[in-house]
Design an enzyme around this catalytic site. Structure first.
Site, short mmCIF file in Angstrom:
data_model
loop_
_atom_site.label_atom_id
_atom_site.label_comp_id
_atom_site.label_asym_id
_atom_site.label_seq_id
_atom_site.Cartn_x
_atom_site.Cartn_y
_atom_site.Cartn_z
N TRP A 41 0.79 -1.23 0.00
CA TRP A 41 0.00 0.00 0.00
C TRP A 41 0.81 1.27 0.00
CZ3 TRP A 41 1.82 2.20 4.36
CH2 TRP A 41 2.17 1.39 5.44
N ASN A 42 2.13 1.20 0.11
CA ASN A 42 2.87 2.45 0.33
C ASN A 42 3.05 3.29 -0.92
OD1 ASN A 42 4.60 0.25 -0.32
ND2 ASN A 42 6.37 1.40 0.35
N LYS A 93 -2.77 -7.86 -8.06
CA LYS A 93 -3.62 -7.78 -6.88
C LYS A 93 -2.99 -6.75 -5.93
CE LYS A 93 -4.07 -8.92 -3.07
NZ LYS A 93 -4.16 -7.91 -1.95
N PRO A 94 -3.44 -5.49 -6.02
CA PRO A 94 -2.89 -4.47 -5.11
C PRO A 94 -3.38 -4.70 -3.68
CG PRO A 94 -3.94 -3.47 -7.03
CD PRO A 94 -4.36 -4.91 -6.99
N GLU A 154 10.31 -8.92 -3.29
CA GLU A 154 10.91 -7.63 -2.92
C GLU A 154 10.30 -7.25 -1.58
OE1 GLU A 154 13.16 -5.95 -4.61
OE2 GLU A 154 13.15 -6.94 -6.56
N LEU A 155 11.11 -7.32 -0.52
CA LEU A 155 10.54 -7.24 0.83
C LEU A 155 11.06 -6.02 1.59
CD1 LEU A 155 10.87 -11.08 1.49
CD2 LEU A 155 9.01 -9.85 0.37
N CYS A 165 10.20 1.23 1.39
CA CYS A 165 11.10 0.12 1.75
C CYS A 165 12.53 0.62 1.86
CB CYS A 165 11.00 -0.99 0.72
SG CYS A 165 11.37 -0.46 -0.95
N GLY A 206 6.20 -6.73 -0.63
CA GLY A 206 5.50 -6.59 0.64
C GLY A 206 6.41 -6.93 1.80
N SER A 207 5.81 -7.34 2.89
CA SER A 207 6.59 -7.59 4.11
C SER A 207 7.30 -8.94 4.04
CB SER A 207 5.64 -7.57 5.31
OG SER A 207 4.72 -8.63 5.18
P1 NAD Z 1 2.03 -7.08 3.32
O1 NAD Z 1 3.03 -8.15 3.23
O2 NAD Z 1 1.18 -6.98 4.52
O3 NAD Z 1 1.02 -7.14 2.08
C1 NAD Z 1 1.50 -7.10 0.75
C2 NAD Z 1 0.46 -7.73 -0.17
O4 NAD Z 1 0.36 -9.13 0.13
C3 NAD Z 1 -0.93 -7.17 -0.04
O5 NAD Z 1 -1.47 -6.99 -1.33
C4 NAD Z 1 -1.69 -8.27 0.71
O6 NAD Z 1 -3.06 -8.31 0.44
C5 NAD Z 1 -1.00 -9.49 0.18
N1 NAD Z 1 -1.11 -10.71 1.00
C6 NAD Z 1 -1.34 -10.82 2.33
N2 NAD Z 1 -1.33 -12.12 2.71
C7 NAD Z 1 -1.07 -12.85 1.60
C8 NAD Z 1 -0.91 -14.23 1.34
N3 NAD Z 1 -1.00 -15.14 2.31
N4 NAD Z 1 -0.64 -14.63 0.08
C9 NAD Z 1 -0.51 -13.73 -0.91
N5 NAD Z 1 -0.67 -12.40 -0.74
C10 NAD Z 1 -0.94 -11.96 0.51
O7 NAD Z 1 2.85 -5.73 3.09
P2 NAD Z 1 2.31 -4.23 3.21
O8 NAD Z 1 2.12 -3.91 4.66
O9 NAD Z 1 1.20 -4.01 2.26
O10 NAD Z 1 3.56 -3.43 2.64
C11 NAD Z 1 4.62 -2.96 3.39
C12 NAD Z 1 5.83 -3.85 3.22
O11 NAD Z 1 6.22 -3.87 1.85
C13 NAD Z 1 7.03 -3.32 3.97
O12 NAD Z 1 7.70 -4.39 4.58
C14 NAD Z 1 7.89 -2.73 2.86
O13 NAD Z 1 9.25 -2.64 3.18
C15 NAD Z 1 7.62 -3.67 1.75
N6 NAD Z 1 7.98 -3.05 0.48
C16 NAD Z 1 9.07 -3.54 -0.20
C17 NAD Z 1 9.47 -2.94 -1.39
C18 NAD Z 1 10.66 -3.42 -2.17
O14 NAD Z 1 10.81 -3.07 -3.33
N7 NAD Z 1 11.54 -4.21 -1.57
C19 NAD Z 1 8.73 -1.86 -1.89
C20 NAD Z 1 7.64 -1.40 -1.15
C21 NAD Z 1 7.27 -2.02 0.02
#
Ligand code: NAD
Length: 472
Positions: A132-133, A156-157, A226-227, A260, A204-205
């Protein structure tokens, strides 16, 4: 599913997350469309991508407006839209040449009668799951090169920021040839998507990344992950302390620190600590929340209320452990939104969650080092390895430290440059990710499998060549 507005705290939007059956149906439909798309020439696909860039441009006002509601900040929403249009045009221009260069024909081999050609065969269906960021940027950062490669794509955003999907789909609808679908959904929808595609690109995370990696292993598909990060910035004694303080501030708090590649730990040489911290605190206190007017101010509210709670808990834990807050420190509720002024802390220790876990907020913990070796080992004392920064009087001095850091990218005499530079390949170290670089040429080439065509122009060998007594 009700969606919170980050500026008002009101749940004023709704989405209907796609279930497994809906995801499977969408995947089936996209696979059919990909057959045509993948058979087009790279030049033809690029022409369609240029039409897509034009369509996003003509819908840019509505996309940016939706993003601004999703995120509570306006200027960066416009930057996301402009940056995405630029990225589509850039990949459209680069993809045909890259594909041609990676598809050599009629290559000789060690056997004179055998020559080879390499064909790039796209994964038919790529799934993208994004956070979401930076909702638009990260929804399309992997999708665009995948499309240029000839894949169909389902994105899937995050369910936290879904309002931009409608206006984006309106732009996509103007380019019917483009096999791109952006769907509403939550974690369960994301999990269903992993099971329905041939390649998953996840941002994501770390916690969710682990689940996606396990699900991708089960489905036996490649995953690009990419975490998160806990990026350190080392400020060497030769750096200008005031300039360094301003760089550290910007690199830590852009997008309310919800990036991130945010700097989340600052390590400063003892000899310049006093002027550095004075300038940092001073500059931090002048940063304005964009409230009440979204168009006036420097940083927006937290996009996700749960993230705000995590950030406050980390600050409180640090203070309870003896840290000192020199600026900010307390989340303020204004108009229903949750804001945190840039928070500068000293007296932090490695044991604090603030120094170990990703913060994802405008928080700058500062530590002092006596010698560079200590700074390098402290910077490397993290299970993350996304990126880092080194500031010094000369590029050479900074670079000598940079090459010793366990991070996939290091900014020299600036911070968080990976947000601006797309051309160079980088691999996340440690828990910050897995798989090929999304930046640079491999950002496109990772979406292909390589098929070798091996031509025999002589006579095929008879079985007698391998007879036990053939060598005698
Ligand atoms: P998140 O991991 O909570 O969610 C990311 C996505 O995963 C969402 O779309 C969510 O709906 C989906 N999701 C949740 N559970 C799932 C599952 N079991 N299977 C598949 N998809 C699932 O992350 P967030 O809170 O939305 O984003 C913040 C994180 O993203 C931070 O850790 C940040 O550092 C990271 N991030 C990394 C980069 C990069 O390029 N390395 C860029 C931006 C953000």
């Amino acid at each position: 599913m009700k969606i919170r507005n980050p500026r008002t705290g009101v749940y004023d939007h709704e989405i209907a997350p796609l279930d497994t059956v809906a995801v499977e149906n969408a995947a089936q439909h996209l696979r059919v469309r990909q057959k045509h798309w993948g058979a087009l020439s790279p030049d033809r696909r690029s022409a369609v991508l240029v039409a897509f860039a034009d369509a996003v441009e003509s819908h840019s006002v509505s996309i940016a407006a939706a993003l601004a509601i999703d995120t509570g900040r306006q200027a960066i929403s416009q930057i996301e839209v402009d940056g995405t249009i630029g990225a589509i045009r850039r990949w459209a221009a680069r993809a045909p040449g890259l594909i041609a260069a990676a598809s050599p024909c009629d290559q000789p081999t060690a056997i004179p009668t055998i020559a080879t050609s390499t064909r790039l065969v796209p994964y038919p269906l790529v799934g993208v799951i994004s956070p979401w960021n930076f909702p638009l940027t990260l929804a399309l950062i992997d999708a665009i090169p995948a499309l240029a490669a000839g894949c169909a794509v389902i994105v899937k955003p995050s369910e936290i920021t879904p309002r931009f999907i409608g206006p984006l789909m309106a732009a996509i609808a103007e380019v019917p040839e483009l096999p791109l679908l952006v769907i509403e959904g939550d974690g369960a929808t994301g999990a269903a998507l992993v099971r329905a595609v041939d390649f998953i690109a996840f941002t994501g995370s770390v916690a969710t990344g682990r689940k996606v990696a396990a699900a991708a292993a089960e489905a036996f598909i490649p995953a690009s992950l990419e975490l998160g990060g806990k990026d350190p910035m080392i400020v060497l004694a030769s750096a200008d302390p005031v300039a360094a303080a301003h760089t550290a501030l910007r690199a830590s708090i852009v997008n309310t620190g919800q990036a991130c590649q945010s700097i989340e730990r600052v390590l400063v040489a003892r000899s310049i600590y006093e002027p550095f911290i004075a300038a940092l605190v001073n500059a931090a206190k002048s940063v304005r929340p964009n409230f009440p007017d979204i168009a006036v101010g420097d940083i927006g509210p937290f996009i996700f209320d749960k993230q705000a709670a995590i950030v406050q808990a980390q600050i409180d834990d640090a203070v309870a452990g003896g840290a000192t807050v020199l600026a900010g420190g307390q989340i303020e509720t204004m108009g229903g939104g949750l804001y945190l002024r840039p928070t500068v802390l000293t007296g932090v220790t490695p044991a604090m969650t603030l120094m170990r876990e990703e913060t994802f907020g405008p928080v700058i913990p500062v530590t002092v080092f006596e010698n560079v070796e200590d700074a390098i080992s402290d910077a490397n004392a993290s299970h993350f390895g996304l990126s880092a920064a080194v500031l010094a009087g000369t590029v050479e001095e900074a670079e000598a430290v940079a090459v010793r850091l366990e991070a996939g990218a290091v900014s020299i005499n600036d911070g968080s440059l990976t947000a601006m530079v797309w051309e160079v390949e980088k691999t996340s170290f440690g828990a910050s990710g897995m798989g090929p670089s999304r930046m640079g040429d491999s950002g496109l080439l990772r979406f292909f499998r390589k098929q070798a065509i091996i031509r025999q122009s002589g006579s095929a060998l008879p079985i007698s060549t391998y007879a036990e007594d053939a060598q005698r």
